[in-house]
Design an enzyme around this catalytic site. Structure first.
Site, mmCIF file in Angstrom:
data_model
loop_
_atom_site.group_PDB
_atom_site.id
_atom_site.type_symbol
_atom_site.label_atom_id
_atom_site.label_comp_id
_atom_site.label_asym_id
_atom_site.label_seq_id
_atom_site.Cartn_x
_atom_site.Cartn_y
_atom_site.Cartn_z
ATOM 1 N N GLY A 195 2.872 -0.140 6.075
ATOM 2 C CA GLY A 195 2.855 -0.730 4.737
ATOM 3 C C GLY A 195 1.684 -0.215 3.915
ATOM 4 N N GLY A 196 1.176 0.949 4.288
ATOM 5 C CA GLY A 196 -0.004 1.530 3.643
ATOM 6 C C GLY A 196 0.181 1.848 2.170
ATOM 7 C CD1 TRP A 245 2.025 4.379 9.417
ATOM 8 C CD2 TRP A 245 3.509 5.959 9.943
ATOM 9 N NE1 TRP A 245 1.761 5.471 8.635
ATOM 10 C CE2 TRP A 245 2.657 6.452 8.929
ATOM 11 C CE3 TRP A 245 4.521 6.787 10.412
ATOM 12 C CZ2 TRP A 245 2.772 7.736 8.391
ATOM 13 C CZ3 TRP A 245 4.648 8.064 9.877
ATOM 14 C CH2 TRP A 245 3.774 8.523 8.882
ATOM 15 C CG ASP A 306 -0.022 9.514 1.387
ATOM 16 O OD1 ASP A 306 -0.427 8.707 2.249
ATOM 17 O OD2 ASP A 306 1.179 9.624 1.082
#
Lengths: 539, 268
Positions: A195-196, A245, A306
């Protein structure tokens, strides 16, 4: 006496039957899980094949000489929207497979026929950022463990697929989800929260395999008063992401878990979260019993591209400069390949494995030496690698006999653009994105690369037209199995990179690799691609 | 406050509360003139739209969208176009939750800062003559409204999808950024024959082509002598020697009339 005897006998008989029904031996022992891939090929019980994540099989029936004689045995279709990103487990001739949308199956490995199917009722409007996927089961005893898109961890009965317990990681409405394959260590099930891109504060959790009760939680962003909280300006730690994840590695000798941590949020906006932003884009080493941090190494302090460090860490003991070093190997989304000392987290080797334009090198202090002009703004700046990175969550492999690290690498640059975002719970919180550089100016391509972890030197590469997102399996017979982005399943000679065999699957292997095991004396290759699972063997 | 006035006042408040939100969506962009929103909108626009509409909004693989206000489009209408896309064209839908209402309004707030007066396309040109020119020079490769060749893209809606400037440059000067599915390629087969055409698909081991005679065919690379990507478009450049300036005006005028083709309507 005469009258008592038969009564007693009946009692014994009844008791005997009852005992037999109560205690068939559990299917999977923790010793089996810890052992990794056995020489007899009878099982594959963890995400990476073993706790070290080698994804390297000892099996040698399929060889460079006969691989071209592989024939399909069966194909299984999910009949569900979305693609496989799973690593299937196998035990006693049965496959345990998770699919998209939290559907899962037990499948007869001989025939591809379903034994049971589980489907989770998911709430509407899930916010999982990057597809409704799942990366596989963990297993212990008679239980399979699966994370869910609505941020739960469930235990399924391995014989029937029915739910044994259901634990909530966190409320999915705040942007939490979970896609990671659980790792079973001793009596615990280790998982993490994704959920980053939604401004969550992520964590690694351990649950009691028996009861589903939480044993410990490690927040990947330290709270107020904890060391590292001051690496987040103001209140930014509350929405800093740092999701988990991709399954980590476990070192039984040190009782240490090693997990890669995701990007800080908002992904691209530097001003929103000044500081190093620990433990985003780091690898953390945690005590497996308590979740206490032993060491960490941050690959990309204050990341603005990212570049989650959610790649798969691989453990090995390697001779380096005449010494045997206990290392963790890591090809990072930021474009650098690292060999770290896994007792301290200190760098042994760190070199780019793709074109990188944001950092000159990794300095002696372990920090990247930045090249100015790579903080994105509203106008944009071109940086290599792009946001997907030099590599990503698709699994690398390690062959201990040749001490070679294999990874699917990407050569892509991007114009990063950023703007100030506003946080709304459950909404995307990225503060930017990237724009592809025109192919006529900078073509995007990729290569499967074989790297010497002692020096980070390239041994060989196999080039692709466009970057592959497939994981990699190697075998002791000198084979490497992977895929390209156009749906080709590929078998290469792992010593030379020479192409030996290929087959057009109709969909690429994405974030997953083939696995291999033995059924009825014959080595099988299992290939998840798109919505299909196909088993192969030599005719 | 006297009772009467109060009642009147509260009625106004209630009706405002009822119609307020609807009115709000219909009239104005809530982020217009908000400097932070405009900056955020610039970022969003560059990431999501600039590839097609150009950094300056003047259009590349999409139309000029700096003139949408001066040609009478409303904020709400534009919002809906972006949210839903234009079906069956290259203009994609920007759906929730990936694109929030705020994202779209912010991009529109930025676009508004680029707003330009109505197009100043020269009124020159005779579309009828343009149509004739199209049939002789272009129709061998391009379909328009159901007739024509297939080597190049169907141009039946090119008038809404490309600005006049972009069309002019494409015809006079060519382009190195080939449209996907139309990249030039040449295969030399095992027997030495050459096949020229445009590339429909490719992987490491094969290439799928429409050749100049519109034959669609796949070729295995290990069985071919050579597979070469071309540097020059399969479309010729039309310099003033082949197409005079006034003929070009006519042709452009005609292309601008191409605004979509309905295949359910019977052709003559």
């Amino acid at each position: 006496m005469m009258r008592i005897f038969p009564v007693l006998a009946v009692c014994f008989l009844l008791a005997g039957v009852t005992i037999a029904q109560q205690a068939p031996p559990a299917l999977v022992s923790i010793q089996e899980v810890a052992q990794g891939l056995p020489a007899d090929g009878s099982r594959w019980l963890t995400f990476g094949g073993n706790y070290s994540n080698h994804r390297h099989s000892p099996l040698t029936q399929i060889t460079p000489a006969n691989v071209s004689r592989l024939k399909p045995l069966w194909t299984f279709q999910t009949a569900t929207l979305g693609n496989f990103e799973t690593t299937s487990l196998v035990r006693d001739n049965v496959l345990y497979v998770t699919g998209p949308q939290n559907v899962a199956w037990a499948i007869d490995a001989r025939t591809g026929r379903q034994i049971w199917r589980y489907r989770r009722e998911l709430p509407q409007g899930l916010t999982a950022c990057c597809g409704l996927v799942n990366r596989g089961f963990g297993v212990l005893g008679d239980r399979l463990f699966m994370t869910t898109l609505d941020a739960h961890l469930i235990a399924l009965d391995i014989k029937t697929g029915s739910v044994v317990w259901d634990a909530t990681l966190e409320d999915y409405k705040t942007g939490h989800s979970s896609t990671i394959a659980p790792l079973v260590v001793k009596d615990k099930v280790i998982v993490g929260a994704a959920g980053g891109e939604y401004g969550i504060r992520a964590f690694i959790d351990a649950y009691d395999a028996q009861t589903g009760k939480r044993a410990w939680r490690f927040y990947t962003i330290p709270g107020p008063g904890e060391p590292g909280n001051n690496t987040w300006a103001g209140e930014s730690w509350k929405t800093g992401g740092a999701s988990v994840w991709v399954t980590g590695a476990y070192d039984p000798e040190q009782n240490l878990l090693m997990y890669g941590i995701g990007n800080p949020g908002p992904d691209y906006h530097s001003e929103s979260r000044k500081g190093d932003n620990l433990y985003s884009n780091a690898i953390v080493a945690l005590d497996a019993d308590t979740g206490k941090l032993k060491w960490h190494y941050q690959f990309t302090p204050h990341d603005v591209h990212d570049w989650d460090a959610t790649e798969v860490p691989i453990l090995a003991d390697l001779p380096i400069n005449g010494e045997t070093r206990k290392v963790v190997m890591f090809a990072n989304r930021n474009g650098f390949y690292y060999t770290l000392d896994r007792t301290t987290g200190k760098i042994i080797v760190a070199k780019p494995f793709v074109i990188t334009t944001w950092a000159k090198e990794i300095g002696a202090d372990g920090r990247p030496v930045l090249i100015p002009g790579h903080t994105p703004d509203e106008k944009g700046e071109v940086t290599c690698p792009d946001l997907t990175g030099g590599t990503n969550f698709w699994q690398p492999s390690f062959d201990p006999s040749t001490r070679t690290f294999f990874v699917n690498a990407r050569e892509v640059c991007m114009t990063f653009i950023s703007w100030k975002p506003t946080y709304t719970p459950g909404e995307r919180f990225t503060g930017g994105s990237g724009q592809r550089v025109k192919p006529s100016e900078s073509p995007a391509w990729g290569a499967l690369r074989a790297i010497d972890p002692a020096t980070a030197a390239l041994k060989w590469e196999f080039k692709f037209l466009s970057p592959s997102t497939s994981g990699i399996l190697t075998t002791a017979s000198g084979l490497l199995f992977s895929g390209d982005s156009d749906g080709n399943l590929l078998a290469l000679d792992s010593r030379s990179g020479k192409l030996l065999w290929r087959y057009q699957m109709g969909a690429p292997l994405h974030g997953t690799s083939p696995t291999t095991y033995i059924i009825d004396g014959r080595q099988h290759l299992l290939v998840p691609a798109g919505t299909t699972l196909t088993a192969w063997a030599i005719e | 406050m006297p009772a009467m006035t109060w009642r009147l006042f509260s009625t106004v408040v209630v009706s405002w509360a009822l119609i307020g939100p609807a009115l709000h969506a219909q009239t104005r962009n809530p982020y217009e003139d908000n400097p932070d929103a405009i900056l955020a909108g610039m970022g969003g626009y560059r990431v999501r739209c600039a590839d097609c509409h150009g950094t300056d909004g003047r259009g590349v693989r999409g139309p000029d969208i700096t003139t949408v206000w001066s040609t009478g489009r409303s904020d709400e209408g534009l919002f809906n176009t972006i949210r839903r896309g234009v079906p069956n064209t290259e203009m994609p839908a920007f759906a929730a939750p990936r694109a929030s209402d705020r994202d779209i309004w912010q991009m529109l707030a930025y676009l508004k800062t680029l707003a330009a007066p109505a197009p100043t396309d020269p009124p020159r040109g005779n579309a009828e003559n343009g149509a004739k020119l199209f049939r002789t020079l272009c129709a061998a490769c391009h379909k328009a409204n159901g007739t024509g060749g297939r080597l190049g893209p169907d141009l039946s809606r090119i008038g809404t999808g490309r600005s006049r400037d972009v069309l002019l440059a494409r015809i006079r000067r060519g382009s190195e950024d080939f449209r996907a599915g139309f990249e030039p390629v040449t295969v030399t087969t095992a027997d030495g024959a050459t096949v020229q055409g445009v590339k429909k698909n490719e992987d490491l081991f094969s290439v799928q082509i429409m050749d100049n005679r519109e034959r669609i065919q796949g070729y295995e690379k290990d069985k071919a002598k050579a597979v070469e990507n071309g540097k020059k478009s399969a479309m010729p450049v039309f310099g003033p020697d082949r197409l005079s300036d006034s003929d070009l005006d006519d042709l452009l005028k005609y292309l601008q009339t191409l605004r979509g083709f309905d295949p359910t309507v019977k052709q003559q």
